[in-house]
Design a protein around this motif. Structure first.
Motif, short mmCIF file in Angstrom:
data_model
loop_
_atom_site.label_atom_id
_atom_site.label_comp_id
_atom_site.label_asym_id
_atom_site.label_seq_id
_atom_site.Cartn_x
_atom_site.Cartn_y
_atom_site.Cartn_z
N VAL A 97 -6.19 14.18 26.31
CA VAL A 97 -6.40 14.19 24.86
C VAL A 97 -5.12 13.79 24.15
O VAL A 97 -5.14 12.96 23.22
N ALA A 98 -3.99 14.36 24.57
CA ALA A 98 -2.71 14.06 23.93
C ALA A 98 -2.35 12.59 24.03
O ALA A 98 -1.95 11.95 23.05
N THR A 99 -2.50 12.02 25.21
CA THR A 99 -2.13 10.62 25.40
C THR A 99 -3.09 9.69 24.67
O THR A 99 -2.69 8.64 24.17
N HIS A 100 -4.36 10.07 24.57
CA HIS A 100 -5.33 9.25 23.83
C HIS A 100 -4.96 9.22 22.34
O HIS A 100 -4.98 8.16 21.71
N GLU A 123 0.81 1.92 28.38
CA GLU A 123 0.35 2.02 29.76
C GLU A 123 0.06 3.48 30.11
O GLU A 123 0.84 4.38 29.75
N PRO A 124 -1.05 3.78 30.78
CA PRO A 124 -1.39 5.17 31.11
C PRO A 124 -0.26 5.90 31.82
O PRO A 124 0.00 7.07 31.53
N ARG A 125 0.41 5.22 32.73
CA ARG A 125 1.48 5.87 33.47
C ARG A 125 2.64 6.25 32.54
O ARG A 125 3.23 7.32 32.68
N TYR A 126 2.93 5.37 31.58
CA TYR A 126 4.03 5.63 30.65
C TYR A 126 3.67 6.78 29.72
O TYR A 126 4.49 7.67 29.45
N LEU A 127 2.44 6.80 29.23
CA LEU A 127 1.99 7.88 28.36
C LEU A 127 1.99 9.22 29.10
O LEU A 127 2.33 10.26 28.53
N CYS A 128 1.62 9.19 30.37
CA CYS A 128 1.64 10.43 31.16
C CYS A 128 3.07 10.93 31.35
O CYS A 128 3.32 12.14 31.37
N TRP A 129 4.01 9.99 31.49
CA TRP A 129 5.42 10.40 31.59
C TRP A 129 5.86 11.08 30.29
O TRP A 129 6.52 12.12 30.32
N LEU A 130 5.48 10.50 29.14
CA LEU A 130 5.82 11.12 27.85
C LEU A 130 5.20 12.51 27.75
O LEU A 130 5.85 13.46 27.29
N VAL A 147 12.84 7.94 12.47
CA VAL A 147 11.83 8.21 13.50
C VAL A 147 10.81 9.23 12.98
O VAL A 147 11.12 10.06 12.12
N LEU A 148 9.60 9.13 13.50
CA LEU A 148 8.49 10.01 13.13
C LEU A 148 7.94 10.66 14.40
O LEU A 148 8.03 10.09 15.49
N ARG A 149 7.36 11.82 14.24
CA ARG A 149 6.73 12.46 15.40
C ARG A 149 5.49 11.69 15.82
O ARG A 149 4.80 11.10 14.99
N VAL A 150 5.22 11.73 17.10
CA VAL A 150 4.02 11.07 17.64
C VAL A 150 2.93 12.13 17.77
O VAL A 150 3.11 13.12 18.49
N PRO A 151 1.81 11.96 17.08
CA PRO A 151 0.74 12.96 17.16
C PRO A 151 0.13 13.02 18.56
O PRO A 151 0.20 12.06 19.34
N GLY A 152 -0.46 14.17 18.84
CA GLY A 152 -1.02 14.43 20.16
C GLY A 152 -0.09 15.28 20.99
O GLY A 152 -0.53 16.13 21.77
N ALA A 202 4.91 26.50 20.59
CA ALA A 202 4.95 25.10 20.16
C ALA A 202 3.71 24.76 19.35
O ALA A 202 2.65 25.35 19.54
N HIS A 203 3.86 23.80 18.44
CA HIS A 203 2.76 23.41 17.55
C HIS A 203 2.34 21.99 17.87
O HIS A 203 3.17 21.08 17.92
N ARG A 204 1.03 21.79 18.09
CA ARG A 204 0.56 20.44 18.38
C ARG A 204 0.57 19.60 17.10
O ARG A 204 0.05 20.03 16.07
N VAL A 205 1.13 18.41 17.17
CA VAL A 205 1.17 17.51 16.02
C VAL A 205 -0.19 16.81 15.92
O VAL A 205 -0.63 16.15 16.86
N THR A 206 -0.85 16.98 14.78
CA THR A 206 -2.16 16.37 14.57
C THR A 206 -2.05 15.26 13.53
O THR A 206 -1.04 15.14 12.83
N VAL A 207 -3.08 14.45 13.43
CA VAL A 207 -3.06 13.32 12.50
C VAL A 207 -4.45 13.08 11.93
O VAL A 207 -5.45 13.31 12.60
N GLU A 208 -4.48 12.65 10.70
CA GLU A 208 -5.71 12.14 10.09
C GLU A 208 -5.40 10.80 9.45
O GLU A 208 -4.24 10.54 9.07
#
Length: 323
Positions: A8-11, A51-58, A165-170, A179-185
């Motif tokens: 969900v986070a990486t998506h 790339e899925p692998r890169y997002l999984c690393w993040l 720089v800005l936070r990346v949601p997810g 910790a607080h999950r960063v959400t976006v609309e």
């Protein structure tokens, strides 16, 4: 991070990056840990970051305490650093709202001075980052507009650099426990241009940092600004008309980049301080300041400016009492 939550986070992160940048562009990702303090920056093509692998690393780094950020604007191809000189073009306007978040976001949504934001990030309880996707802005105009947005809607006035720089949601905001999950609309998907922002752009060159002025005055007890302050306080205490006093101070300080703005600010700050010392509630002070300048300052800024001045005067008085 559990597999499902990671997906969900990486998506969410991939969707955000895809909306913000175009294929072939270079972006800067920043990974920052709070304890122990550590920063890691990666400058990569958008396709690599998606790339899925890169997002999984993040996601893995985030799960172990790293906050994930992305530069608001794309970088020039071949850049190795996230400097102002390496920014390719202005892609976004943005403001950081760190207090009274719900009220300020509501005011932003209701305002006809700005278009609907492209994205609103909830970075932690009652704190937001708001983005507008734009075109037609050069770097100078972007910075001046960011200053006015901060004034109008209570954003952080320091967040006006094109390499911000800005936070990346997810992902999680790891500054807090828990910790607080960063959400976006995404309120809209329009690309805005300078004509869509009905703010007083020329006045932005005169925006002053009150904290910076205050620090300078503390370091040097004989600055021109302090003498102006004492003179204005004396004139107001003896019944001098604010409009005449503003004109007189502007004439005295022709050395200032914008003498009229400087005079307005000084007179209004001194007035707010005197009214509060006389027992006026802060809401009354805000109203008095707003009414005083309603024909001189754009409506989109007038209330926010009056409130900021009143709150600053209130803090000045409180600090003096403590001292």
């Amino acid at each position: 991070m559990p597999q499902r939550k990671q997906e969900v986070a990486t998506h969410i992160a991939a969707d955000f990056l895809t909306r913000c940048f175009a294929q072939g562009e270079t972006i800067a990702l920043l990974l920052k840990r709070e304890s122990p303090s550590a920063t890691l920056q990666r400058i990569v093509p958008l396709e690599r970051a998606l790339e899925p692998r890169y997002l999984c690393w993040l996601a893995h780094e985030n799960s172990t305490g790293a906050n994930i950020y992305v530069a608001a604007n794309p970088l020039r191809v071949g850049s190795r650093k996230r400097t102002k000189e390496s920014i390719a073009e202005v892609r976004h306007l943005y403001i950081d709202i760190d207090s009274d978040g719900e009220a300020r976001i509501a005011a932003l949504r209701a305002s006809d001075a700005v278009p609907a934001p492209t994205a609103i990030l909830s970075t932690s309880p009652n704190k937001y980052q708001t983005l507008w996707r734009v075109e037609g802005f050069d770097f100078e105009r972007q910075e001046s507009t960011l200053k006015l947005l901060a004034i109008a809607f209570g954003g952080d006035p320091a967040c006006t650099d094109c390499n911000r720089v800005l936070r990346v949601p997810g992902f999680m905001n790891c500054k807090y426990v828990p910790a607080h999950r960063v959400t976006v609309e995404y309120p809209c998907d329009f690309v805005s241009n300078p004509d869509d922002f009905h703010l007083d752009i020329p006045a932005s060159d005169a925006v002053l940092s009150l904290r910076g002025v205050a620090r300078q005055m503390r370091r040097d007890k004989h600055t021109h600004s302090e003498r102006d302050w004492a003179w204005v306080l004396h004139q107001l205490a003896h019944g001098k008309d604010a409009a005449n006093l503003t004109h007189a101070l502007a004439s005295r300080r022709a050395d200032k980049p914008n003498p009229h703005y400087y005079a307005q600010r000084t007179v209004d700050m001194a007035s707010a301080r005197l009214w509060m010392l006389e027992g006026a509630p802060i809401n009354d002070v805000i109203t008095l300041l707003e009414v005083r300048r309603r024909f001189e300052i754009p409506a989109a800024l007038c209330y926010a400016r009056a409130r900021e001045i009143a709150e600053t005067a209130q803090r000045m008085i409180a600090r003096r009492k403590i001292a």
